[in-house]
Structures are given as structure tokens and as C-alpha cells.
Design a protein around this motif. Structure first.
Motif, short mmCIF file in Angstrom:
data_model
loop_
_atom_site.label_atom_id
_atom_site.label_comp_id
_atom_site.label_asym_id
_atom_site.label_seq_id
_atom_site.Cartn_x
_atom_site.Cartn_y
_atom_site.Cartn_z
N PRO A 93 10.31 3.80 -5.48
CA PRO A 93 9.56 2.55 -5.43
C PRO A 93 8.84 2.35 -4.10
O PRO A 93 7.72 1.83 -4.06
CB PRO A 93 10.64 1.48 -5.65
CG PRO A 93 11.73 2.18 -6.38
CD PRO A 93 11.71 3.58 -5.84
N ASN A 94 9.46 2.78 -3.02
CA ASN A 94 8.81 2.69 -1.71
C ASN A 94 7.56 3.56 -1.66
O ASN A 94 6.54 3.19 -1.11
CB ASN A 94 9.77 3.13 -0.61
CG ASN A 94 10.07 1.97 0.33
OD1 ASN A 94 9.23 1.12 0.57
ND2 ASN A 94 11.27 1.96 0.86
N LEU A 95 7.68 4.75 -2.25
CA LEU A 95 6.53 5.65 -2.33
C LEU A 95 5.38 4.94 -3.04
O LEU A 95 4.23 5.00 -2.61
CB LEU A 95 6.91 6.93 -3.10
CG LEU A 95 5.76 7.76 -3.68
CD1 LEU A 95 4.88 8.32 -2.59
CD2 LEU A 95 6.31 8.90 -4.54
N PHE A 96 5.72 4.25 -4.13
CA PHE A 96 4.66 3.53 -4.86
C PHE A 96 3.97 2.51 -3.95
O PHE A 96 2.75 2.48 -3.85
CB PHE A 96 5.24 2.84 -6.09
CG PHE A 96 4.25 1.92 -6.75
CD1 PHE A 96 3.25 2.44 -7.54
CD2 PHE A 96 4.30 0.55 -6.56
CE1 PHE A 96 2.31 1.61 -8.13
CE2 PHE A 96 3.36 -0.28 -7.13
CZ PHE A 96 2.36 0.24 -7.92
N LEU A 97 4.77 1.71 -3.25
CA LEU A 97 4.18 0.65 -2.43
C LEU A 97 3.40 1.24 -1.24
O LEU A 97 2.28 0.84 -0.97
CB LEU A 97 5.26 -0.32 -1.95
CG LEU A 97 5.79 -1.25 -3.04
CD1 LEU A 97 6.99 -2.03 -2.54
CD2 LEU A 97 4.72 -2.21 -3.51
N TYR B 264 1.17 -8.90 3.36
CA TYR B 264 1.81 -10.05 2.73
C TYR B 264 0.95 -11.30 2.89
O TYR B 264 1.05 -12.23 2.10
CB TYR B 264 3.18 -10.25 3.38
CG TYR B 264 4.05 -11.31 2.71
CD1 TYR B 264 4.90 -10.97 1.67
CD2 TYR B 264 4.00 -12.64 3.13
CE1 TYR B 264 5.69 -11.93 1.05
CE2 TYR B 264 4.79 -13.60 2.52
CZ TYR B 264 5.63 -13.24 1.48
OH TYR B 264 6.40 -14.19 0.87
N GLU B 265 0.11 -11.32 3.93
CA GLU B 265 -0.69 -12.52 4.24
C GLU B 265 -1.69 -12.84 3.14
O GLU B 265 -2.01 -14.00 2.90
CB GLU B 265 -1.47 -12.31 5.55
CG GLU B 265 -0.59 -12.35 6.76
CD GLU B 265 -1.35 -12.01 8.02
OE1 GLU B 265 -2.53 -12.37 8.12
OE2 GLU B 265 -0.77 -11.37 8.90
N GLY C 8 7.30 -5.69 2.73
CA GLY C 8 8.22 -6.43 3.57
C GLY C 8 8.35 -5.88 4.97
O GLY C 8 8.84 -6.55 5.87
N ASP C 9 7.90 -4.65 5.18
CA ASP C 9 7.98 -4.02 6.49
C ASP C 9 6.84 -4.56 7.37
O ASP C 9 5.95 -5.24 6.88
CB ASP C 9 7.84 -2.50 6.31
CG ASP C 9 8.46 -1.73 7.46
OD1 ASP C 9 9.00 -2.37 8.38
OD2 ASP C 9 8.41 -0.49 7.44
N ALA C 10 6.90 -4.29 8.66
CA ALA C 10 5.81 -4.71 9.55
C ALA C 10 5.54 -3.60 10.56
O ALA C 10 5.94 -3.65 11.70
CB ALA C 10 6.14 -6.02 10.26
N PRO D 97 3.12 -9.07 14.87
CA PRO D 97 3.27 -8.19 13.71
C PRO D 97 2.57 -8.76 12.46
O PRO D 97 2.44 -9.97 12.31
CB PRO D 97 4.78 -8.13 13.49
CG PRO D 97 5.34 -9.29 14.22
CD PRO D 97 4.39 -9.67 15.30
N ILE D 98 2.12 -7.86 11.60
CA ILE D 98 1.55 -8.24 10.30
C ILE D 98 2.52 -7.74 9.23
O ILE D 98 2.85 -6.56 9.19
CB ILE D 98 0.18 -7.58 10.07
CG1 ILE D 98 -0.80 -7.97 11.17
CG2 ILE D 98 -0.37 -7.95 8.69
CD1 ILE D 98 -2.13 -7.25 11.07
#
Lengths: 312, 392
Positions: free
Chosen positions: B354-358, A266-267, B209-211, B203-204
Motif C-alpha cells: 500500500p505504501n508503494l501505491f501511495l 495533505y494540504e 501522512g509522512d512529511a 514541513p509539508i
């Protein structure tokens, strides 16, 4: 049918697009996208800035308070909106709804639109949502989608306007991602040199450039054909939507790859453009829809083939 | 050459399936089907311990250290049944599949005594300190410094992409222990306790949206002098040995998960009419062919009659699965069409496809990018001249 080739925008149109580009570059950088995403909201100042530039009235006739410009100019500005990942409903209201209202002789709302007091959500049967609504969550956190009405319009001219302006935005999105990826490839060093010095990286970016450069004239041609009301306009629009989607899609994938793991974060700003690209590739007719329109026309004979048409 | 599993293997498969499906229908039903590695961390730790209590935590390890001495085929079968039962990913994947095997292969008896029981019991979670901001594809250029100060190593620097560091207990770190050294020389492989003031984990946030991963900062972080695996300066050899584990069994077992994903796409295409589109149909067929290719490739490796001249799957498998799955993500989106753009839940809360795509955007990057993989195949596999490089 005449096939006038006029894919190059006029000097005046380019000058206008340049001034819009400069304004947006100054006022609508990635930090604005982050702020809007964090606040999950709109900033009315952004819309007011566009109004001050006169952009909602770009296609509104001068006697209703607008600039009275055409689809070619609007498509150039739509590309600039894509370039900065603009989330305001400018393209929908000013470049899709206005020409559609004009085509129907419906002038009642034009003065209000030109003054920036009114935006127009655009339901259409081709889309399972309404852009400019509220309540649905797009993969693009800045896009505002609402539930589609049960009986949306099916007007083909509205569809063509929507697909054309979506293609134009995709060109701007693709160029912006190209700029980001190229800048990163020059900056990022591994094995003692910028990664852009490796053919494995530079060749990917060069291939994307080929796709983007060949998509642009197709989009301008579609704008001209639709503006002139040519019978072939729908074919040009479908061609433009497919070419622009393919170029932007390849650019998005390549830009992430060039950024390496940073591209997955996201950064790095890139993901805003990637998500908008994803959303717009499907909007106003998927690739499959537009390819089907093309193959129907080519094989079915509605689109004349042969050298006397292709090279006319 | 016979490709396939023996009757004994199939009996083992039934045993795995029975236990895993029982768990997902019973005590651990609440974690079934979770795709995010960061969701429900407490329950995921309990799941690691449940696996351990029933002898499933590290089946490929020797019996003496809490494993089952499972064959390669059995390990693949377990991984397949694990995915088929929709069990969420292991939060101690790195402990079981990377740290453990590395300690078993290169560690001292004392180190085995000290570290293996905690991993086998599902109680010590490990993460991996390899990449740095300026050492990604060029891993050998790590700069995190380690120096001996009496009885302790003192470590300063930064690691990045440390998956699950925020819920881990230990980290293995590739450090530069010889001042002035460059490249693969002068590196030392250390094991460090994360719970100390000298280590900070940030965290990154990812595009979805997950980290899952983090930056891990070392500021005068410490570990006892005997925390190294191998000798001082031997870190690159140990790190490469560890990466060989990473490319081994754990990737072969992915295919059942891939099968689930492709099946989800096919079901969606049938349900929404996309399966009528000839282009979508052909891409589904191509995806099926790609999955079968990987399957037969895995069986060939398991048959131990792999005579490929270029090291076969060891070199070629990563780029094959990563490219296949990145395309699968795009196929998923094209099948869903515009509906795939919209989440029924909230921003950054998407369904499986959609999660699979990301997620699949990262497949061609982590664990060695496609570009690095092609260089490895060409240079190591085919013996071609090395890529010209700048002045390091």
C-alpha cells in the motif's frame, strides 16, 4: 426479456438530488473532512442533519415514516454522498440495507431507521470487512470498517444493491475530483499562462470527462433494472461498477497529476476523494469479480447478444 | 554489442553485497527495510557515517576527495546491491549525488576543500532549493532574490519541496540576483548554511501522512560573498549541470528496488490467489517486461555504445520508469484487493505494497512531470517546434 432503456432520472428525482447537493455543499465541505480526520471521530450533528432532511427514510415506505422512494432516487443521492466524500453510514443503511430488508419483507426495523435511530452494518462474503463497524484502519481515514463475521451472508441481491450504490458514489466522487482538477488547471499558472491552456493538461481532463459521462447512464440503467427486478439486473450492476470504477480511478490519477506536487500533499483536499475512490473501487466486488460476471454471462449465453437485444 | 558486467565487476558486486548484508544483519539491523525517509533520523545519520568510515559513502567521487574513483558500472552495482540488501534510502543522497558532483565539476579548489570532506564523512547533510510555489515545471521563473550587501549575499524568498530540509545542514539555492531579469538569465547558484535565524523550515504533510519535504523561507538570510558556484548570473547553467547528475547513476540503480517491489507483488498474488486471474497474470507479465526494458536500457548506456539519435536514456528514462512504477502501484493494489485497503497497524501506517501505491503517485510528478518529459523528448530530442506559451 425486455430491455427497457430508461437511463435518464426523472425530473422529480433530479430536483431532490439538487436539494441534497445544495445542503451538503453548504454543510459538508473539505474543512469537515479535515476536522473529522484530526479528531478521528464522528460528528453526530452531521447525521442529525441528514435525518432532518429525511434521508435515512428515503426508501422506507410512507406508512413506516419514510418517503417511499425507489432505487433510482437513492442512486442519485448516493452520488451526492460521494461528491462530498460523506463518511456517515447513510448509503449503507438507507440505500442498501432498507431495500434489502424490504425485498425480504422484513419491516421490523424500518420505522427506527427512518427516524435516524438505527444504522445497519452490512456483512457480506464479497467484502473482507464490515462497513459501519469499528476496529480496522482503512486507507480512507474517514471510513469505519470492522472485522467480518466468520460466516457472512452470501445473498446475491444484497451484493447487487451494494455494488450499485458503490458505483453511484464513485460517479459523485469522480465529478468532485473533476471539478477540483479543472478549477486548479484554470488557476495555476506556469510559463506565463494557466496550465489548463496546455493540451498536455486539458486533453487529460477531457478524456476523464468522456469516461465519467458514459459511466452515468450505465449506473442509472442498473438502478432501474434492479428496481424492476429484471433478470438482467446483475449484468447491468456489474457493468455500472466497472464503468464507474474505471472513470473514478482515471479521474483520481489525472487529478493528482494536474495538481502536480500539490496533489501529493495533505494540504490539498483531493486526497480524501482519491482514498475513498481507492476504497470503493474494491468494495462490493472488485473489477475482476464484476468483469468475470460479465464475461460469464456474455460468453456463457445468459446475457443475450445481437442487435435485437442490444438495441431493443 | 555485449550487454552485461565484466568478471571484475562481478567481484566488486560480491564485495558490496557482503559488506551491506553484513551491516543489515549486524550493527544496523534495526534500520533494515525502512521505507520512510523520515524514520529514525539519528540512526540514519549514523549509517551515513558508517558508510563513510568503510569507504562506501561516495564511491563515484575521486580518491583524493574520499571516493573510490568507481566506474559507472560499479556505481550501478553498488546501488543495486544496496537495494537488494534492503538498506534504507540515503538521507544524504542529495549531498553525495548532487551537491558533491556539482562542487567537483564547477566549484573552486577552496570550495572543494571546504565542503567535500563533510559530505564524504557522512556528517554534512544537504538539501536542494530549486522549486518555488510559482516555479515548478517552469523552474526558470524563480523569484527568490539575492543581493550583495558588502561581504555577504542577502537572500529573501521561498523554496518548496525541499526534501529533508528539516534534518539537513546546508542547502543549495537557485536565486535571482539580477533585478528585473527574467527566465534563465540573471540567476545565481548559492550554498547556504541552514542553521541561521534567517531560514525557517516548515514541513509539508503528504497524502501518506509522512512529511519528507518542506517549505523553506528565507528572510534576510545570509551567506558569505564567495558562496556562489560559477559566476554571478551563471546559476541556470550550474543548475542544469546538477540536474544531469540527478538523471544519471542514481536512477539506474533504482532497478533493484523495483525488482524487490515486483517480487513482493508476485509473492502476494501467489499467496492470495490473485495469480489465478488472467488479467492480473498479464499485468504481472507486462510489469516484468517493463522492468527488463529498463534493465537492458541501463546496460546499453553502461556499454557506452549508445548511438540513439535522441540522446537515448538521458531524455527517455525518467518517463519510462515513472510511468512503469505508477502502474506497478496500481497492480499492487489490484493484487491485494480489498485487503490492501486495510492497515493492520493504525491510520497512516501501511505495509510495503500500500505504501508503494501511495508513494508511486508522485513518481510521474517530481523531477519533471511526464508532460514536461514529453515536451523535452519532442522539442530537444526530436527538434520539434516549441510549445506555444503565454506572456511570461
Amino acid at each position: 426479456m425486455t430491455m427497457l432503456m430508461d437511463p435518464a432520472p426523472s425530473a422529480d428525482a433530479l430536483a431532490l438530488a439538487t436539494s441534497v447537493r445544495e445542503y451538503l455543499a453548504e454543510t459538508h465541505g473539505p474543512e469537515v473532512l479535515r476536522r473529522l480526520d484530526a479528531a478521528s471521530g464522528r460528528d453526530p450533528a452531521i447525521w442529525q442533519g441528514l435525518v432532518a432532511m429525511g434521508l435515512p427514510g428515503l426508501m422506507v415506505p410512507e406508512d413506516a415514516g419514510g418517503m417511499g422512494l425507489g432505487l433510482e432516487e437513492a442512486a442519485l443521492i448516493a452520488a451526492e454522498c460521494g461528491r462530498v466524500c460523506l463518511a456517515e453510514p447513510l448509503v449503507d443503511t438507507a440505500f442498501i440495507a432498507v431495500p434489502w430488508l424490504l425485498a425480504h419483507g422484513d419491516t421490523a426495523l424500518l420505522a427506527d431507521i427512518a427516524a435516524g435511530n438505527r444504522t445497519i452494518p452490512l456483512p457480506h462474503a464479497i467484502n473482507p470487512w464490515v462497513d459501519g463497524g469499528e476496529g480496522l484502519h482503512s486507507v480512507d481515514p474517514l471510513r469505519r470498517l470492522g472485522t467480518a463475521p466468520s460466516d457472512p451472508p452470501t445473498d446475491p441481491h444484497l451484493l447487487n444493491l451494494g455494488a450499485l450504490m458503490t458505483a453511484a458514489q464513485l460517479v459523485g466522487l469522480a465529478e468532485a475530483m473533476q471539478d477540483q482538477a479543472v478549477a486548479y488547471a484554470k488557476l495555476r499558472e506556469q510559463f506565463g499562462q494557466p496550465i489548463g491552456a496546455f493540451q498536455a493538461i486539458k486533453h487529460q481532463l477531457a478524456s476523464c470527462t468522456v469516461a465519467i459521462e458514459f459511466a452515468k447512464p450505465v449506473v442509472w440503467q442498473a438502478a432501474a433494472a434492479l428496481a424492476a427486478g429484471r433478470s438482467s439486473a446483475a449484468i447491468h450492476v456489474s457493468h455500472a461498477k466497472v464503468a464507474a470504477s474505471d472513470a473514478a480511478w482515471a479521474m483520481a490519477e489525472t487529478a493528482i497529476q494536474v495538481h502536480g506536487a500539490m496533489g501529493y500533499t495533505y494540504e490539498v483536499d483531493l486526497h480524501f476523494w482519491m482514498k475513498r475512490t481507492w476504497a470503493l473501487c474494491g468494495a462490493w466486488g472488485s473489477r475482476a469479480f464484476h468483469l468475470a460476471r460479465l464475461d460469464d454471462a456474455i460468453i456463457g449465453g445468459a446475457h443475450p447478444i445481437g442487435p435485437e437485444h442490444t438495441f431493443a | 554489442m555485449k550487454l552485461g558486467f565484466s568478471a571484475a565487476d562481478e567481484a566488486f558486486r560480491a564485495e558490496c553485497a557482503d559488506w551491506l548484508q553484513g551491516q543489515m544483519a549486524g550493527e544496523f539491523a534495526d534500520i533494515k527495510g525502512i521505507t520512510k525517509l523520515t524514520a529514525k533520523p539519528e540512526r540514519r545519520r549514523e549509517w551515513e557515517q558508517q558508510l563513510a568510515e568503510h569507504g562506501w559513502a561516495c564511491i563515484g567521487w575521486p580518491k583524493a576527495w574520499g571516493g573510490r574513483d568507481a566506474t559507472l558500472a560499479q556505481q550501478v552495482i553498488f546501488a543495486e546491491e544496496y537495494a537488494r540488501a534492503d538498506v534504507p534510502g540515503r538521507v544524504n543522497h542529495i549531498g553525495v549525488e548532487l551537491a558533491g558532483p556539482t562542487i567537483l565539476a564547477f566549484g573552486s579548489d577552496e570550495q572543494k576543500q571546504r565542503f567535500l570532506p563533510g559530505i564524504a564523512a557522512g556528517k554534512t547533510i544537504w538539501c536542494q532549493g530549486f522549486s518555488e510555489p510559482n516555479a515548478g515545471s517552469d523552474l526558470a521563473s524563480v523569484r527568490t532574490r539575492a543581493r550583495l550587501d558588502g561581504e555577504e549575499w542577502v537572500v529573501n524568498g521561498q523554496k518548496i519541496w525541499t526534501s529533508l530540509a528539516h534534518i539537513s545542514d546546508w542547502i543549495f539555492v537557485v536565486t535571482r540576483s539580477e533585478e528585473g531579469s527574467a527566465g534563465p538569465k540573471g540567476l545565481t547558484f548559492l550554498m547556504m548554511n541552514l542553521h541561521q535565524p534567517g531560514i525557517e523550515v516548515r514541513p509539508i504533510r503528504q497524502i501518506n501522512g509522512d512529511a519528507e519535504f518542506n517549505e523553506t523561507f528565507f528572510t534576510d538570510a545570509r551567506c558569505p560573498a564567495d558562496s556562489l558556484i560559477g559566476a554571478v548570473g551563471d546559476g541556470w547553467r550550474i543548475a542544469m549541470g546538477l540536474l544531469a547528475f540527478e538523471r544519471g547513476v542514481s536512477t539506474l540503480g533504482q532497478q533493484m528496488g523495483f525488482r524487490n517491489e515486483l517480487d513482493g507483488i508476485i509473492a502476494a498474488a501467489k499467496a492470495n490467489g490473485a495469480a489465478q486471474d488472467p488479467l492480473i497474470r498479464q499485468r504481472i507479465a507486462q510489469a516484468e517486461i517493463g522492468l527488463r526494458l529498463m534493465r537492458y536500457g541501463a546496460l546499453r548506456m553502461l556499454s557506452q555504445t549508445d548511438h540513439s539519435a535522441i540522446g537515448g536514456a538521458a531524455l527517455t528514462y525518467k518517463i519510462q520508469w515513472a510511468s512503469w512504477r505508477r502502474s506497478l502501484g496500481e497492480l499492487a493494489m489490484d493484487v491485494l484487493g480489498q485487503a490492501g485497503e486495510v492497515s493492520a497497524h493504525a491510520d497512516y501506517e501501511w505495509d510495503m505494497l500500500p505504501n508503494l501505491f501511495l508513494y508511486s503517485r508522485a513518481d510521474t510528478i517530481y523531477g519533471g512531470t511526464n508532460q514536461i518529459q514529453r515536451n523535452l523528448i519532442a522539442e530537444r530530442g526530436l527538434g520539434m517546434p516549441r510549445e506555444p506559451r503565454g506572456q511570461a
